[in-house]
Design an enzyme around this catalytic site. Structure first.
Site, short mmCIF file in Angstrom:
data_model
loop_
_atom_site.label_atom_id
_atom_site.label_comp_id
_atom_site.label_asym_id
_atom_site.label_seq_id
_atom_site.Cartn_x
_atom_site.Cartn_y
_atom_site.Cartn_z
N CYS A 2 -4.96 13.91 -28.60
CA CYS A 2 -6.18 13.47 -27.91
C CYS A 2 -5.84 12.46 -26.81
CB CYS A 2 -7.11 12.81 -28.90
SG CYS A 2 -7.35 13.77 -30.39
N ARG A 27 -3.15 17.82 -21.53
CA ARG A 27 -2.75 17.78 -22.95
C ARG A 27 -3.63 18.66 -23.82
NH1 ARG A 27 -0.76 12.19 -24.04
NH2 ARG A 27 -2.03 12.20 -25.90
N TRP A 74 -8.92 16.44 -29.46
CA TRP A 74 -8.34 17.72 -29.85
C TRP A 74 -8.52 17.75 -31.37
CZ3 TRP A 74 -3.94 20.23 -32.06
CH2 TRP A 74 -3.71 21.51 -31.52
N ASN A 100 -6.91 8.17 -32.07
CA ASN A 100 -5.96 9.30 -32.11
C ASN A 100 -5.21 9.26 -33.42
OD1 ASN A 100 -6.60 10.13 -29.60
ND2 ASN A 100 -4.66 9.58 -28.64
N GLY A 101 -4.84 10.43 -33.94
CA GLY A 101 -4.02 10.45 -35.16
C GLY A 101 -4.86 10.69 -36.40
N GLU A 481 14.55 33.79 -34.12
CA GLU A 481 13.79 32.87 -33.28
C GLU A 481 14.67 32.29 -32.16
OE1 GLU A 481 10.88 32.36 -32.64
OE2 GLU A 481 10.77 30.40 -31.71
N LYS A 485 13.93 32.76 -28.07
CA LYS A 485 13.86 31.66 -27.11
C LYS A 485 14.73 31.96 -25.89
CE LYS A 485 11.06 30.11 -28.13
NZ LYS A 485 10.28 30.51 -29.23
N GLU A 488 13.32 34.93 -23.70
CA GLU A 488 12.06 34.74 -22.99
C GLU A 488 12.14 33.75 -21.84
OE1 GLU A 488 9.81 32.08 -26.42
OE2 GLU A 488 8.56 33.21 -25.06
N HIS A 504 27.41 48.12 -39.11
CA HIS A 504 26.62 49.36 -39.13
C HIS A 504 26.13 49.76 -37.74
CE1 HIS A 504 26.85 49.26 -43.47
NE2 HIS A 504 26.61 47.96 -43.37
N LYS A 604 0.71 32.07 -22.49
CA LYS A 604 0.77 31.22 -23.68
C LYS A 604 -0.05 31.83 -24.82
CE LYS A 604 1.84 27.64 -26.10
NZ LYS A 604 3.17 27.77 -26.70
O1 M6R Z 1 -0.60 31.70 -30.59
P1 M6R Z 1 0.24 32.56 -31.49
O2 M6R Z 1 1.13 31.76 -32.38
O3 M6R Z 1 -0.57 33.55 -32.28
O4 M6R Z 1 1.17 33.38 -30.51
C1 M6R Z 1 2.04 34.36 -30.99
C2 M6R Z 1 3.10 34.70 -29.96
O5 M6R Z 1 2.49 35.20 -28.79
C3 M6R Z 1 3.95 33.48 -29.59
O6 M6R Z 1 4.53 32.93 -30.74
C4 M6R Z 1 5.07 33.87 -28.60
O7 M6R Z 1 5.96 34.73 -29.21
C5 M6R Z 1 5.75 32.59 -28.15
N1 M6R Z 1 5.25 32.18 -26.89
C6 M6R Z 1 7.21 32.70 -28.06
O8 M6R Z 1 7.81 31.50 -27.71
#
Ligand code: M6R
Length: 609
Positions: A2, A27, A74, A100-101, A481, A485, A488, A504, A604
């Site tokens: 927030c 934010r 938030w 906040n918090g 994961e 990263k 992407e 395999h 996002k």
């Molecule tokens: O908002 P969500 O967690 O549901 O989003 C899922 C994916 O679109 C999200 O995790 C995406 O893979 C990331 N931006 C990757 O870093």
């Protein structure tokens, strides 16, 4: 999190604090409000929605005032509604408070106040804080003393700002954890949760430390500790430009969010661990329901799906509970077989991912119990799930998810420990695990110490045409994961799979110089992994091995060794490897000059199929 703004001085205070909130908009927030001095009273105006909603209520001619505090919320406790928006007032209506918090013991305090006849308007912990401080104020002390006394009753990680109708030129601010900064002007004083909101007005800044109480007047600021002992403060000149100030001095939001993770761990655990090292999750199903669950289906996309894979490992190993993980897009069209006693868990940062939402509606139509693991309070998935555990990671701005992933895994881990308590599983060492969890934020911080080393590794391999990510067990889910990263944000193709799968097929892709990132934290499979390392090296691959600080075997056979702290817990050790992997992706993308916070082709929040 927030946004907080405050001003006392000769300018129009309402105009100043609204402008400050605008500068904190990046934010994220879902409601906003202001309290300003209006004659001999304090007037509060607040509204769910964006700042334009609040400005609409205030009208085009802003009220003239010389003291104001304002907040953009938030939501964490209670939905984003007009009533839950800040500021909140005490029982007498004399004071206004923004916050906040989280106040961990707010329910206990609220019960005490209700017994004394206090009446509450909202569901927030903030209003409880206003009443606690108001009760002290009613005893005749000054506002700052009332705040100090009140704060001594509260537990948690928070920051407050308080003003009183009876003290026209005074704002009191206290920081227990959440950030607060004070700006010193000439005959005027400013306050904010973050430096960008101060920069248009002043560059003389004081960062309040935890446990400090500040009294702001137009003449400046006086700081004490919570017992009233005076504290020396040291203003500095903030020479950041506004854009880098928004990123907390980091070049990109992604790096800022990676570095926020130690704090995110604390936020995520807040209010969920008891002093005798047990887990409390009030928001989930009754014990009876939790005992009845015969199977778990975790449904999510992208990073959230990877958090689900880690949870599958934990649920099956620790709880012996059969668990499947589905991509939401596959689940919704896959005509899944669902046991009526199953639990469907939806993991989502945004809470708005279209495929996950559709999968959730499918489960609801089939009358399956649903649990959300969600970051954004008030989002569709949070609203529609039967129960929700919020990840409490704060707004995530970079498209590449970092801190949300760590918070998702931790929240799922907390849920599994809660299940172990409810299902009375004798083999699960709850107390030791909770003790390790308490230190986990510090371990994440220690894992950041390898940042310079990783920068060097990224520079060396930035031109790789393929990067492998391998692991076994929990490390295998982390490697997915880590690979996501890198691809992407640095646009480098990756190959990720359990290390035992290499022979395999994927082994055919190894060529001299190809980097292979191994997650190698699990001692039970270390020997097997050592063989995998040798296999890729024999074909000219460069092994980058991430292991725990106590390992003495892998160093001798590794090309590049990266160490993370030994936490004493297998799952937490594996989770720590995400820090070097996130940093590796970040510094590779930076070395290649990629657009880090907004990678090409990605959004996002994926609100369309
Ligand atoms: O908002 P969500 O967690 O549901 O989003 C899922 C994916 O679109 C999200 O995790 C995406 O893979 C990331 N931006 C990757 O870093």
């Amino acid at each position: 999190m927030c946004g907080i703004a405050g001003y006392v001085g000769p300018r129009n205070a309402v105009e100043v604090v609204l402008d400050q909130l605008k500068r904190l908009e990046y934010r994220g927030y879902d409601s906003a409000g202001v309290a300003y001095r209006n004659g001999s009273a304090l007037k509060t105006v607040k509204r769910a929605g964006k700042l334009t909603e609040l400005s609409g209520l205030l009208g085009s001619k802003l009220p003239v005032s010389h003291l104001a505090i304002a907040h953009s919320r938030w939501a964490t406790h209670g939905a984003p509604t007009d009533l839950n928006a800040h500021p909140h007032s005490d029982q007498s209506g004399r004071i206004a408070l923004i916050h906040n918090g989280i106040i961990e013991n707010y329910l206990e305090l609220k019960e005490e106040l209700v017994r004394e006849g206090h009446v509450f308007q909202s569901e927030t912990d903030t209003e409880v804080a206003a009443h606690v401080i108001g009760r002290e104020y009613d005893s005749g002390v000054e506002l700052d003393e009332a705040v100090r006394r009140g704060v001594r009753r509260m537990r948690g990680a928070y920051a407050f700002v308080v003003a009183s109708a009876d003290e026209p030129e005074k704002i009191v601010a206290v920081r227990a954890a959440s950030p607060l900064v004070i700006g010193l002007g000439d005959g005027e004083t400013f306050l904010a949760s973050d430096i960008p909101a101060l920069l248009p007005y002043t560059r003389r800044v004081i960062v309040l430390e935890g446990g400090q109480v500040a009294v702001l007047t137009p003449a400046g600021v006086v700081v004490t500790d919570v017992n009233g002992a005076s504290v020396a403060v040291h203003p500095f000149e903030a020479d950041w430009d506004i854009e880098s100030a928004e990123k907390g001095g980091y070049e990109h939001f992604m790096l800022k969010e990676i570095h926020e993770q130690p704090d995110v761990v604390h936020q995520c655990l807040l209010g969920r661990l008891t002093p005798d090292n047990r887990v409390v999750l009030d928001q989930v199903f009754s014990n009876h329901v939790l005992q009845d669950i015969d199977r778990v289906n975790i449904i999510a996309c992208g990073t959230a799906y990877h958090a689900g894979l880690m949870a599958k490992f934990i649920f099956e190993r620790m709880l012996r509970l059969p668990t499947d993980v589905f991509y939401s897009s596959e689940f919704r069209y896959g005509d899944p077989v669902l046991s009526p006693r199953s639990l469907a868990i939806f993991v989502s940062q945004s809470g708005e991912t279209a495929d996950s939402l559709a999968a959730l509606r499918l489960c609801k139509a089939r009358r399956i119990r649903t649990l959300g693991i969600v970051n954004v309070v008030g989002s569709s998935i949070a609203r529609e799930c039967d129960r929700v555990l919020f990840t409490q990671a704060g707004p995530e701005i970079s498209v590449a998810s970092t801190k949300a992933y760590t918070a998702q895994v931790l929240t799922l881990f907390l849920f599994s420990l809660h299940m172990a308590q409810v299902r009375e599983m004798p083999g699960v060492r709850i107390k030791e695990t909770v003790a390790a969890l308490r230190k986990f934020g510090d371990y994440v911080q220690d894992a950041m110490a390898g940042e310079d080393q990783i920068k060097g590794v990224a520079a060396k391999f930035k031109d790789a045409r393929l990067v492998f990510f391998l692991g076994r067990g929990a490390d295998a889910s982390l490697s997915l994961e880590g690979a996501l990263k890198l691809k992407e944000i640095a646009y480098i193709p990756t190959q990720e799979c359990p290390a035992g799968e290499m022979k395999h097929g994927p082994l055919a892709l190894i060529e001299p110089g190809i980097p292979i990132v191994f997650g190698a934290t699990d001692p039970d499979v270390r020997e097997k992994l050592a063989s995998n390392i040798k296999e890729v090296q024999a074909r000219g691959g460069h092994a980058i091995v991430i292991t725990t600080s106590d390992d003495v075997t892998l160093g001798a056979i590794t090309d590049t060794l990266i160490k993370v702290p030994q936490t004493g817990n297998t799952y937490l050790n594996a989770l720590l490897t995400i820090v070097p992997m996130q940093l590796f992706a970040y510094y590779t993308a930076k070395a290649l000059g990629c657009e880090i916070d907004q990678p090409r082709n990605l959004a996002k929040s994926v609100t369309v199929e």
